[in-house]
Scaffold this motif. Structure first.
Motif, PDB file in Angstrom:
ATOM      1  N   ALA B 350       0.838  -1.208   0.000  1.00  0.00           N
ATOM      2  CA  ALA B 350       0.000   0.000   0.000  1.00  0.00           C
ATOM      3  C   ALA B 350       0.869   1.253   0.000  1.00  0.00           C
ATOM      4  O   ALA B 350       0.582   2.231  -0.706  1.00  0.00           O
ATOM      5  CB  ALA B 350      -0.905  -0.020   1.228  1.00  0.00           C
ATOM      6  N   ALA B 351       1.947   1.230   0.775  1.00  0.00           N
ATOM      7  CA  ALA B 351       2.843   2.393   0.831  1.00  0.00           C
ATOM      8  C   ALA B 351       3.431   2.679  -0.544  1.00  0.00           C
ATOM      9  O   ALA B 351       3.549   3.839  -0.941  1.00  0.00           O
ATOM     10  CB  ALA B 351       3.945   2.134   1.853  1.00  0.00           C
ATOM     11  N   LEU B 352       3.818   1.593  -1.214  1.00  0.00           N
ATOM     12  CA  LEU B 352       4.373   1.768  -2.566  1.00  0.00           C
ATOM     13  C   LEU B 352       3.355   2.421  -3.484  1.00  0.00           C
ATOM     14  O   LEU B 352       3.669   3.361  -4.215  1.00  0.00           O
ATOM     15  CB  LEU B 352       4.789   0.403  -3.139  1.00  0.00           C
ATOM     16  CG  LEU B 352       6.122  -0.151  -2.645  1.00  0.00           C
ATOM     17  CD1 LEU B 352       6.310  -1.587  -3.076  1.00  0.00           C
ATOM     18  CD2 LEU B 352       7.269   0.700  -3.221  1.00  0.00           C
ATOM     19  N   ARG B 353       2.116   1.897  -3.392  1.00  0.00           N
ATOM     20  CA  ARG B 353       1.058   2.454  -4.233  1.00  0.00           C
ATOM     21  C   ARG B 353       0.822   3.912  -3.878  1.00  0.00           C
ATOM     22  O   ARG B 353       0.560   4.728  -4.754  1.00  0.00           O
ATOM     23  CB  ARG B 353      -0.233   1.649  -4.050  1.00  0.00           C
ATOM     24  CG  ARG B 353      -0.524   0.744  -5.241  1.00  0.00           C
ATOM     25  CD  ARG B 353      -1.738  -0.124  -5.026  1.00  0.00           C
ATOM     26  NE  ARG B 353      -1.432  -1.305  -4.264  1.00  0.00           N
ATOM     27  CZ  ARG B 353      -2.174  -1.731  -3.228  1.00  0.00           C
ATOM     28  NH1 ARG B 353      -3.229  -1.069  -2.850  1.00  0.00           N
ATOM     29  NH2 ARG B 353      -1.831  -2.833  -2.596  1.00  0.00           N
ATOM     30  N   GLU B 355       2.942   6.037  -2.911  1.00  0.00           N
ATOM     31  CA  GLU B 355       3.982   6.858  -3.543  1.00  0.00           C
ATOM     32  C   GLU B 355       3.604   7.186  -4.975  1.00  0.00           C
ATOM     33  O   GLU B 355       3.826   8.287  -5.467  1.00  0.00           O
ATOM     34  CB  GLU B 355       5.321   6.112  -3.502  1.00  0.00           C
ATOM     35  CG  GLU B 355       6.025   6.226  -2.146  1.00  0.00           C
ATOM     36  CD  GLU B 355       7.267   5.361  -2.080  1.00  0.00           C
ATOM     37  OE1 GLU B 355       7.626   4.961  -0.958  1.00  0.00           O
ATOM     38  OE2 GLU B 355       7.886   5.089  -3.137  1.00  0.00           O
ATOM     39  N   GLU B 356       3.063   6.149  -5.621  1.00  0.00           N
ATOM     40  CA  GLU B 356       2.715   6.367  -7.039  1.00  0.00           C
ATOM     41  C   GLU B 356       1.518   7.285  -7.181  1.00  0.00           C
ATOM     42  O   GLU B 356       1.514   8.196  -7.997  1.00  0.00           O
ATOM     43  CB  GLU B 356       2.412   5.011  -7.709  1.00  0.00           C
ATOM     44  CG  GLU B 356       3.662   4.140  -7.832  1.00  0.00           C
ATOM     45  CD  GLU B 356       3.301   2.686  -8.130  1.00  0.00           C
ATOM     46  OE1 GLU B 356       2.123   2.448  -8.503  1.00  0.00           O
ATOM     47  OE2 GLU B 356       4.147   1.811  -7.982  1.00  0.00           O
ATOM     48  N   ARG B 357       0.497   6.979  -6.339  1.00  0.00           N
ATOM     49  CA  ARG B 357      -0.717   7.803  -6.413  1.00  0.00           C
ATOM     50  C   ARG B 357      -1.021   8.347  -5.030  1.00  0.00           C
ATOM     51  O   ARG B 357      -1.739   7.715  -4.243  1.00  0.00           O
ATOM     52  CB  ARG B 357      -1.883   6.968  -6.912  1.00  0.00           C
ATOM     53  CG  ARG B 357      -1.745   6.639  -8.403  1.00  0.00           C
ATOM     54  CD  ARG B 357      -2.934   5.839  -8.899  1.00  0.00           C
ATOM     55  NE  ARG B 357      -2.934   4.475  -8.411  1.00  0.00           N
ATOM     56  CZ  ARG B 357      -4.058   3.894  -7.938  1.00  0.00           C
ATOM     57  NH1 ARG B 357      -5.204   4.529  -7.933  1.00  0.00           N
ATOM     58  NH2 ARG B 357      -3.993   2.645  -7.496  1.00  0.00           N
ATOM     59  N   PRO B 358      -0.481   9.498  -4.691  1.00  0.00           N
ATOM     60  CA  PRO B 358      -0.617  10.030  -3.325  1.00  0.00           C
ATOM     61  C   PRO B 358      -2.075  10.256  -2.914  1.00  0.00           C
ATOM     62  O   PRO B 358      -2.400  10.281  -1.751  1.00  0.00           O
ATOM     63  CB  PRO B 358       0.132  11.364  -3.360  1.00  0.00           C
ATOM     64  CG  PRO B 358       0.971  11.334  -4.572  1.00  0.00           C
ATOM     65  CD  PRO B 358       0.322  10.422  -5.558  1.00  0.00           C
ATOM     66  N   THR B 359      -2.911  10.373  -3.846  1.00  0.00           N
ATOM     67  CA  THR B 359      -4.304  10.681  -3.500  1.00  0.00           C
ATOM     68  C   THR B 359      -5.069   9.449  -3.032  1.00  0.00           C
ATOM     69  O   THR B 359      -6.098   9.558  -2.357  1.00  0.00           O
ATOM     70  CB  THR B 359      -5.059  11.280  -4.718  1.00  0.00           C
ATOM     71  OG1 THR B 359      -4.815  10.409  -5.829  1.00  0.00           O
ATOM     72  CG2 THR B 359      -4.512  12.668  -5.013  1.00  0.00           C
TER      73      THR B 359
END
Lengths: 521, 437
Positions: B350-353, B355-359
């Protein structure tokens, strides 16, 4: 008239004196004949008082007809009184020996009659303190000139009179090794074959359970042997017959010359023939039934005690195992307590109790060895008892042989004298076939036979007396032995029970402590 | 629905485990069953619960009160009224049918709980049924420590399954099992327990649906997730269990060895006594004493035999039961590790995601995982504390029992030997007669 009253007075006086003397003799007989028993002391005291009164009466009556008798009897009475008083004093004292009290048996009574009263009746132990105080290692050369290490034991002796007079003199002492004790015992065995001679402690450790060393140099073994040797000496020195032996006295008092002295008695030769005789097989026709029974009993005693000792050793072994494994609990509880918070302390202390439990078995089993030693003594005693019975059979057999020899010789004489042949014999046949001998030859034969018969009769008489005396002496000692055995074994059993009780109490103590620790967990 | 409590729990977010309330604690006012249990929280002078890593627990959770209760229950039944579920296992009976022979036990339940229709139940159950119950409990309450059952398999040749000792040992263990379950604050409300105690006929196929529901969230046999950071207290638990098992194993071996040595000692003792009897036959005056000693030894042999039996029957089975208990506990610890690992993995993903999509917001399944982890940890902790207390009591009882058995043995022997002393000292009248020879 006056003479009649004088005469009657004299007569009355004589009768009185005679009567008193009669009573007197009864008292003496009573004192001398009955075995001394401490419970009778009050009676003895009364006797003594009466005797003293009568003695005074006699002394005052110095001019009576009985004066002559008085001179010979007075000393006797005095001696009786002294002896009695001494016995009573002794009974009051504590004995230095744990075992071996005086048995005033019939043998002693006979001895009393034969010898002076003061000398007999008090065994060596009464006059002398004996102990085997120490043990030491020595090195020396043995018979094949090789170096060997052996243990010597210190024998200390001290006359009792020296002590009672207030001062405490140093005891005389000498060193002896086990082999010398063996020589002494062998000497006693051949010199007094009718006595059940006390045994020595075992030569080598037997019936051991595994933790106990079978090594003769082991300090525990040496210590138990020291006790056993002391026990042997005390038993011998308190025996009414054995204690008077000179060789025994030398053994205790002369360190260096003793061996020569004992060998000069020539006992060694007798010892060898005794051993042969014990193992010989012969057929005795008419042994004393009591001795046959005793022999059977001795065999049973031997086999039972040895079986008991064997099983006991195995039991001790197993018990040791049970206790020692509990020591492992100590270790694991301690390790476990390191893991725990609440339970830690309780576990740790409980562990210590388990260790103590495991360690307690060593002392307990060492104590039990004393019981085993007591059993071993009677195992060896059984052997001695058997030997006494065998000796009787031997003497009886010799008597029977001598008797039957005599009978056949007499028959031969009869045949020669009358010419009648009763029994078949080769000589008889040849005589019939080839003619008889010349009268001169017959005469020679007859006179020879007569000689032999005379000798034979002497032999038979000797042997009969020997046999009878042996039976008498041996029977008395066997009775003494029986009573001693019953007493000793009873005490041994009591001691064993006490040991077991103490063991149980210790067990309860340890487990109760452990339980408290567990409670506090 | 969260797997750990009967009611739903608001997510407490990411809090360190120390500051988290126990799920049941948060619901104090809401839960109706056995209100008395909750009321006792601070009235009993409870000691502070210390976590293995040394930090004190803030809340006085019902877990501590129930564990205290357990202590009271096992020590003495004074506070009987606070318990509302009593179970007993007794009266074993043999059943012979054409197919097989087996033993059933009577299970008696007395309760005031509303979950039960009747206040009293009496049913008969066999070992299989207990096994079924345990499996069900394990599956439905995977985050809890389930008490162990006695050993299932017995080698037919070695142990007699129908001997009195074996049946009695088993009965005691089954009784203990049910009591522990009944005293557990969570497990005792389990529906399977309810049916076990009350149903006339156990329909063993009942749990299938329930199982499948819970299955996915819990079955992480090969989770494939790597655990990053195990909280210290659980590592400590694991270590403790490992070392404790070792110690138990050692104690078991020692106890067995002692029993073996005692049996061998007994065998020798049985030979020893009769020799005295044989000897007594040859003696006249010593006959009484010797026979006394022989009979004394016979009594000691009997006492020793009883001791060995008691130790075999009472001591060893409890040790073995704890070994099994610990094994199941280690399995639960492992499960907890897996749950945590899964959570950590999802969190990372989830953290990685993020980073990609902060929203993007935190996915719900991550939150669910977190809940599970926190739940599991809490359950485990409270069960652990209870287990520790039970363990202390159990071992105190066990070891005290061992000491008692030994004390009794020695007391019996002592009595025997003391009674023989007067026999040994008994002076026969013949003795005084021979002196007057």
């Amino acid at each position: 008239m006056l003479s009649v009253s004088c005469l009657s007075a004299l007569l009355l006086h004589t009768v009185c004196c005679l009567y008193i003397r009669f009573i007197f003799w009864l008292e003496i007989l009573f004192i001398v004949a009955a075995p001394f028993s401490p419970s009778q002391i009050p009676l003895y005291t009364k006797c003594i008082t009466r005797l003293k009164v009568i003695l005074i009466f006699y002394i005052l009556q110095g001019r009576t007809l009985i004066l002559k008798d008085l001179k010979s009897h007075e000393s006797l009475y005095l001696v009786c009184i002294t002896q009695l008083e001494r016995r009573m004093a002794d009974a009051g004292n504590k004995e230095s020996a744990p075992i071996g009290g005086d048995e005033f048996t019939n043998t002693e009574l006979e001895n009393n009659k034969n010898n002076t009263m003061v000398e007999e009746g008090s065994t060596l132990l009464r006059r002398m303190e004996i102990s085997v105080a120490e043990a030491e290692k020595r090195t020396g050369k043995n018979t094949v000139n090789m170096q060997e290490i052996f243990t010597v034991y210190l024998i200390e002796t001290r006359p009792i009179d020296a002590i009672t007079e207030g001062h405490n003199p140093a005891p005389d002492s000498l060193w002896r090794r086990y082999s010398e004790f063996e020589i002494l015992r062998n000497y006693l065995l051949v010199t007094y074959p009718f006595i059940v001679v006390p045994p020595l402690p075992e030569k080598r450790a037997e019936f051991v359970w595994h933790k106990l060393s079978a090594d003769n140099m082991d300090p525990d073994f040496v210590e138990r042997r020291r006790v056993g040797l002391e026990n042997f000496l005390l038993r011998v020195a308190s025996h009414s017959v054995l204690s008077n032996d000179k060789i025994l006295y030398h053994f205790l008092t002369e360190e260096h010359r003793w061996k020569e002295v004992v060998h000069e008695t020539g006992f060694q030769a007798k010892a060898d023939s005794r051993i042969k005789a014990l193992s010989a097989t012969f057929r005795v026709k008419n042994p004393d039934k009591r001795f046959t029974e005793m022999k059977l009993y001795s065999d049973e005693l031997q086999s039972l005690t040895s079986q008991l000792l064997r099983v006991r050793a195995r039991v001790a072994d197993r018990l040791y195992g049970v206790y020692k494994v509990h020591g492992n609990y100590g270790r694991v509880f301690s390790e476990w307590s390191a893991l725990e918070k609440e339970m830690g302390d309780g576990l740790q202390s409980a562990g210590h109790h388990m260790d103590a439990y495991a360690a307690s078995v060593d002392d307990m089993l060492e104590e039990e060895e004393h019981y085993a030693d007591q059993l071993k003594e009677y195992l060896f005693y059984a052997e001695a008892l058997r030997a006494v019975c065998r000796k009787h059979e031997l003497t009886q057999y010799e008597l029977e042989t001598a008797s039957s020899d005599l009978i056949s010789k007499k028959q031969q004489r009869e045949e020669l004298a009358t010419g009648m042949v009763r029994t078949f014999s080769f000589k008889g046949m040849t005589n019939k076939l080839f003619g008889q001998e010349t009268p001169e030859q017959r005469e020679a034969k007859l006179s020879l036979l007569e000689e032999q018969i005379v000798q034979g009769e002497e032999t038979v008489t000797e042997k009969t007396v020997e046999c009878e005396e042996y039976v008498k002496g041996a029977w008395v000692d066997m009775q003494r032995f029986k009573e001693q055995k019953d007493r000793d074994l009873r005490e041994a059993l009591i001691g064993y029970a006490v040991m077991q009780i103490s063991m149980c109490k210790k067990g309860i103590q340890v487990w109760t402590n452990a339980k408290d620790c567990f409670h506090k967990m | 629905m969260s797997a750990c409590t009967p009611k739903s729990l608001a997510s407490s977010g990411q809090k360190p485990i120390q500051e988290m309330c126990h799920p049941l604690g948060a619901e104090e006012a809401v839960l109706t069953p056995s209100p008395d249990v909750r009321n006792i929280t601070s009235s009993i002078g409870e000691k502070d619960q210390i976590l293995p890593n040394g930090t004190p627990v803030e809340t006085s959770s019902p877990s501590s009160s129930s564990s205290l209760l357990n202590r009271l229950q096992l020590d003495d039944d004074l506070d009987g009224e606070t318990r509302d579920l009593f179970v007993t296992v007794d009266d074993p009976k043999k059943h012979v049918s054409t197919m097989e022979t087996y033993i059933t036990y009577r299970v008696v339940t007395k309760t005031t709980r509303v979950e039960f229709d009747l206040p009293e139940y009496t049913v008969r159950r066999r070992y299989q049924d207990f096994d079924w119950l345990r499996t069900k409990l394990e599956d439905s309450q995977p985050t809890h420590l389930i008490p162990p059952l006695p050993e299932k398999f017995v080698m037919k040749g070695v142990v007699d399954r129908f001997s009195e000792e074996f049946v009695e040992t088993r009965r005691k263990a089954l009784d203990k099992f049910l009591k522990r379950v009944a005293d557990h604050p969570v497990l005792s409300f389990n529906e399977h327990l309810n049916s076990f105690l009350s149903a006339k006929d156990l329909n063993k196929r009942q749990g299938l649906a329930l199982l499948s529901k819970m299955g996915e969230s819990v079955k992480y046999v090969t989770g494939g997730y790597k655990l990053r950071g195990r909280p210290v207290e659980f590592s400590a638990m694991g270590d403790y269990l490992d070392m404790f098992t070792q110690k138990l194993g050692t104690i078991d071996r020692i106890a067995q060895r002692i029993i073996k040595e005692q049996s061998e000692y007994l065998a020798e003792l049985k030979e020893y006594g009769p020799v005295y009897t044989t000897w007594a036959a040859s003696e006249a005056e010593l006959q009484g004493p010797l026979e006394g000693v022989a009979s004394c030894m016979a009594n000691c042999s009997i006492a020793l035999d009883e001791l060995t039996q008691d130790m075999s029957g009472d001591f060893l089975p409890v040790l073995r039961e704890y070994v099994l208990y610990i094994e199941s506990m280690k399995a639960v610890l492992k499960k907890r590790d897996n749950v945590q690992a899964e959570y950590e993995a999802k969190l990372e993903a989830a953290a990685l995601r993020k980073e990609e999509r902060p929203t993007a917001k935190v996915p719900t399944d991550v939150e669910k995982c977190q809940d599970r982890v926190e739940c599991f940890n809490a359950d485990l902790k409270s069960d652990w504390d209870q287990w520790q207390n039970n363990k202390t009591q159990d071992f105190r009882q066990l070891l005290t029992g061992m000491a008692d058995h030994n004390i009794q043995y020695y007391e019996k022997c002592l009595a025997a030997w003391e009674s023989v002393i007067p026999v040994l000292q008994d002076k026969q009248p013949q003795e005084t007669e021979t002196e007057e020879d």
